[in-house]
Write a protein that holds these residues in place. Structure first.
Motif, PDB file in Angstrom:
ATOM      1  N   GLY A 145      15.378  -2.688  -5.176  1.00  0.00           N
ATOM      2  CA  GLY A 145      16.384  -2.029  -5.999  1.00  0.00           C
ATOM      3  C   GLY A 145      16.943  -0.800  -5.294  1.00  0.00           C
ATOM      4  N   VAL A 146      16.918   0.327  -5.964  1.00  0.00           N
ATOM      5  CA  VAL A 146      17.475   1.556  -5.390  1.00  0.00           C
ATOM      6  C   VAL A 146      16.414   2.418  -4.715  1.00  0.00           C
ATOM      7  N   HIS A 147      15.211   1.909  -4.553  1.00  0.00           N
ATOM      8  CA  HIS A 147      14.122   2.704  -3.983  1.00  0.00           C
ATOM      9  C   HIS A 147      13.650   2.158  -2.639  1.00  0.00           C
ATOM     10  N   HIS A 148      13.432   3.081  -1.694  1.00  0.00           N
ATOM     11  CA  HIS A 148      12.721   2.780  -0.459  1.00  0.00           C
ATOM     12  C   HIS A 148      11.258   3.179  -0.662  1.00  0.00           C
ATOM     13  N   PHE A 149      10.337   2.357  -0.152  1.00  0.00           N
ATOM     14  CA  PHE A 149       8.903   2.621  -0.310  1.00  0.00           C
ATOM     15  C   PHE A 149       8.265   2.853   1.055  1.00  0.00           C
ATOM     16  N   TYR A 150       7.295   3.767   1.076  1.00  0.00           N
ATOM     17  CA  TYR A 150       6.676   4.181   2.333  1.00  0.00           C
ATOM     18  C   TYR A 150       5.164   4.285   2.190  1.00  0.00           C
ATOM     19  N   ARG A 151       4.501   4.079   3.313  1.00  0.00           N
ATOM     20  CA  ARG A 151       3.064   4.280   3.399  1.00  0.00           C
ATOM     21  C   ARG A 151       2.803   5.515   4.258  1.00  0.00           C
ATOM     22  N   ALA A 152       1.838   6.329   3.872  1.00  0.00           N
ATOM     23  CA  ALA A 152       1.518   7.535   4.640  1.00  0.00           C
ATOM     24  C   ALA A 152       1.084   7.141   6.049  1.00  0.00           C
ATOM     25  N   PRO A 153       1.528   7.865   7.080  1.00  0.00           N
ATOM     26  CA  PRO A 153       1.117   7.526   8.447  1.00  0.00           C
ATOM     27  C   PRO A 153      -0.377   7.701   8.630  1.00  0.00           C
ATOM     28  N   THR A 154      -0.955   6.913   9.499  1.00  0.00           N
ATOM     29  CA  THR A 154      -2.391   6.994   9.790  1.00  0.00           C
ATOM     30  C   THR A 154      -2.612   8.067  10.838  1.00  0.00           C
ATOM     31  N   ARG A 155      -3.164   9.192  10.377  1.00  0.00           N
ATOM     32  CA  ARG A 155      -3.443  10.295  11.289  1.00  0.00           C
ATOM     33  C   ARG A 155      -4.332  11.281  10.568  1.00  0.00           C
ATOM     34  N   TRP A 203      10.380  13.999   5.103  1.00  0.00           N
ATOM     35  CA  TRP A 203       9.122  13.301   5.350  1.00  0.00           C
ATOM     36  C   TRP A 203       9.324  11.823   5.665  1.00  0.00           C
ATOM     37  N   ALA A 204      10.438  11.241   5.169  1.00  0.00           N
ATOM     38  CA  ALA A 204      10.677   9.811   5.364  1.00  0.00           C
ATOM     39  C   ALA A 204      10.895   9.457   6.835  1.00  0.00           C
ATOM     40  N   ARG A 205      11.183  10.441   7.663  1.00  0.00           N
ATOM     41  CA  ARG A 205      11.406  10.165   9.086  1.00  0.00           C
ATOM     42  C   ARG A 205      10.112   9.784   9.805  1.00  0.00           C
ATOM     43  N   SER A 206       8.991  10.228   9.289  1.00  0.00           N
ATOM     44  CA  SER A 206       7.722   9.960   9.974  1.00  0.00           C
ATOM     45  C   SER A 206       6.814   9.011   9.197  1.00  0.00           C
ATOM     46  N   PHE A 207       7.244   8.558   8.013  1.00  0.00           N
ATOM     47  CA  PHE A 207       6.444   7.630   7.216  1.00  0.00           C
ATOM     48  C   PHE A 207       6.942   6.197   7.422  1.00  0.00           C
ATOM     49  N   PRO A 208       6.052   5.254   7.687  1.00  0.00           N
ATOM     50  CA  PRO A 208       6.482   3.864   7.846  1.00  0.00           C
ATOM     51  C   PRO A 208       7.027   3.306   6.524  1.00  0.00           C
ATOM     52  N   ARG A 209       8.220   2.754   6.564  1.00  0.00           N
ATOM     53  CA  ARG A 209       8.792   2.134   5.367  1.00  0.00           C
ATOM     54  C   ARG A 209       8.201   0.737   5.199  1.00  0.00           C
ATOM     55  N   THR A 210       7.732   0.445   4.002  1.00  0.00           N
ATOM     56  CA  THR A 210       7.084  -0.847   3.761  1.00  0.00           C
ATOM     57  C   THR A 210       8.023  -1.863   3.125  1.00  0.00           C
ATOM     58  N   THR A 211       8.953  -1.394   2.306  1.00  0.00           N
ATOM     59  CA  THR A 211       9.874  -2.318   1.652  1.00  0.00           C
ATOM     60  C   THR A 211      10.965  -1.533   0.939  1.00  0.00           C
ATOM     61  N   GLY A 235       0.777  -1.228   0.000  1.00  0.00           N
ATOM     62  CA  GLY A 235       0.000   0.000   0.000  1.00  0.00           C
ATOM     63  C   GLY A 235       0.811   1.282   0.000  1.00  0.00           C
ATOM     64  N   ALA A 236       2.071   1.225  -0.423  1.00  0.00           N
ATOM     65  CA  ALA A 236       2.926   2.422  -0.398  1.00  0.00           C
ATOM     66  C   ALA A 236       2.382   3.519  -1.303  1.00  0.00           C
ATOM     67  N   THR A 237       2.530   4.750  -0.838  1.00  0.00           N
ATOM     68  CA  THR A 237       2.144   5.922  -1.628  1.00  0.00           C
ATOM     69  C   THR A 237       3.328   6.862  -1.865  1.00  0.00           C
ATOM     70  N   HIS A 238       4.502   6.499  -1.356  1.00  0.00           N
ATOM     71  CA  HIS A 238       5.694   7.325  -1.513  1.00  0.00           C
ATOM     72  C   HIS A 238       6.923   6.430  -1.730  1.00  0.00           C
ATOM     73  N   TYR A 239       7.920   6.994  -2.360  1.00  0.00           N
ATOM     74  CA  TYR A 239       9.211   6.318  -2.487  1.00  0.00           C
ATOM     75  C   TYR A 239      10.291   7.352  -2.757  1.00  0.00           C
ATOM     76  N   HIS A 240      11.524   6.966  -2.520  1.00  0.00           N
ATOM     77  CA  HIS A 240      12.662   7.806  -2.897  1.00  0.00           C
ATOM     78  C   HIS A 240      13.863   6.903  -3.110  1.00  0.00           C
ATOM     79  N   THR A 241      14.855   7.403  -3.799  1.00  0.00           N
ATOM     80  CA  THR A 241      16.061   6.619  -4.042  1.00  0.00           C
ATOM     81  C   THR A 241      16.915   6.592  -2.778  1.00  0.00           C
ATOM     82  N   LYS A 242      17.780   5.602  -2.691  1.00  0.00           N
ATOM     83  CA  LYS A 242      18.643   5.462  -1.530  1.00  0.00           C
ATOM     84  C   LYS A 242      19.642   6.607  -1.412  1.00  0.00           C
TER      85      LYS A 242
END
Length: 232
Positions: free
Chosen positions: A218-228, A207-215, A194-201
Motif C-alpha cells: 500500500g502506501v507504506h515501506h517496511f524495513y528491518r533494523a540493520p544487523t550491527r 534512518w531509511a537510508r541505512s535500513f534494509p527495505r523488506t517490502t 521481520g520488519a521493525t520500522h515503516y513509513h509512508t511513501k
C-alpha cells in the motif's frame, strides 16, 4: 676397604637420587603450566574489563539479555486459512480483549485504517516484531506508547500529534480489532520479513537510508533494523 667402598658408593647413589629429585622439583616448578595460564587469564580478563567499560550500560543490557520467546505461529483461531481480504475478515467473530488488544486495535485504527487488510496486518507485524525485540518494550502497549510525551521521540505519530484520539469510524475500528485479535492469537507473520520500522511513501526519513527495505504494501515501506552492534 671393600666395606668402605660399598658405603661410599651407597652414599653417592643416595646423594645422586636426592639431587635428582630436587632438580626434578625445580624444573617442574619452573615449567608449571598453571602459573603461565593464571598470568594469561589475568591479562585477558583485564582487557575484557576495559572493553566492557566502554560499552554503554543500556547497550550492555541488550547484548546480555536472554532472547524473548516469540508468540506461537499458527493459523487464526478456528484454523481458517488467511486470505487478507475484506470477505475473510468479515467471517471472523467480533473481537474483544484486554489492554494489549486495545492498544493494538487503536494503533491499527489511527495508523493504518485507510490501508488494505494486508497493509493493516503488516503494520501489526511491525508492532509485534518490536515486542519480540530486546531493543523495544516487551508489551504491545509499551511499544505503541514508547516516547509519548517527548518531542520528536514518539514512535507512532498519533500518540504525540497533540490531538485527542477519537474513534469516529466504528466499522474501521472493528476491522482493526479483528486483525489485532488474530495477530495476538498467533497469526503467522509472513508479510514483512521481520520488519521493525515503516513509513509512508510521502516522507523520506534519514534512518531509511541505512535500513534494509523488506517490502512495500500500500502506501507504506517496511524495513528491518540493520544487523550491527548498535542501539539503533
Amino acid at each position: 676397604m671393600r666395606v668402605r667402598l660399598t658405603w661410599a658408593f651407597c652414599l653417592s647413589v643416595l646423594l645422586g637420587v636426592t639431587g635428582g629429585v630436587n632438580a626434578e622439583v625445580r624444573v617442574s616448578t619452573a615449567t608449571d603450566p598453571t602459573a603461565a595460564l593464571d598470568g594469561r587469564l589475568t591479562q585477558l580478563l583485564g582487557s575484557e574489563r576495559q572493553a566492557l567499560s566502554a560499552v554503554r550500560p543500556d547497550r550492555l543490557r541488550q547484548l546480555t539479555a536472554p532472547p524473548r520467546p516469540r508468540l506461537s505461529a499458527r493459523r487464526n483461531g478456528g484454523g481458517s486459512e488467511i486470505t487478507y481480504s475484506r470477505e475473510w475478515l468479515k467471517s471472523l467473530p467480533r473481537a474483544s480483549g484486554g489492554n494489549e488488544w486495545s492498544c493494538l486495535a487503536e494503533a491499527l485504527y489511527f495508523e493504518a485504517r485507510g490501508e488494505s487488510v494486508r497493509g493493516q496486518f503488516a503494520v501489526a507485524e511491525v508492532i509485534l516484531n518490536r515486542v519480540d525485540s530486546a531493543s523495544y518494550p516487551d508489551t504491545i502497549c509499551g511499544v505503541v506508547n514508547q516516547g509519548t510525551g517527548r518531542r520528536y521521540q514518539c514512535q507512532f505519530s498519533y500518540t504525540c500529534d497533540g490531538q485527542k484520539e477519537v474513534i469516529n469510524e466504528t466499522a474501521a475500528y472493528e476491522r482493526g480489532g479483528k486483525i489485532a485479535r488474530a495477530m495476538i492469537d498467533g497469526t503467522p507473520r509472513t508479510l514483512t520479513s521481520g520488519a521493525t520500522h515503516y513509513h509512508t511513501k510521502s516522507v523520506n526519513p534519514r534512518w531509511a537510508r541505512s535500513f534494509p527495505r523488506t517490502t512495500t504494501i500500500g502506501v507504506h515501506h517496511f524495513y528491518r533494523a540493520p544487523t550491527r552492534l548498535s542501539s539503533n
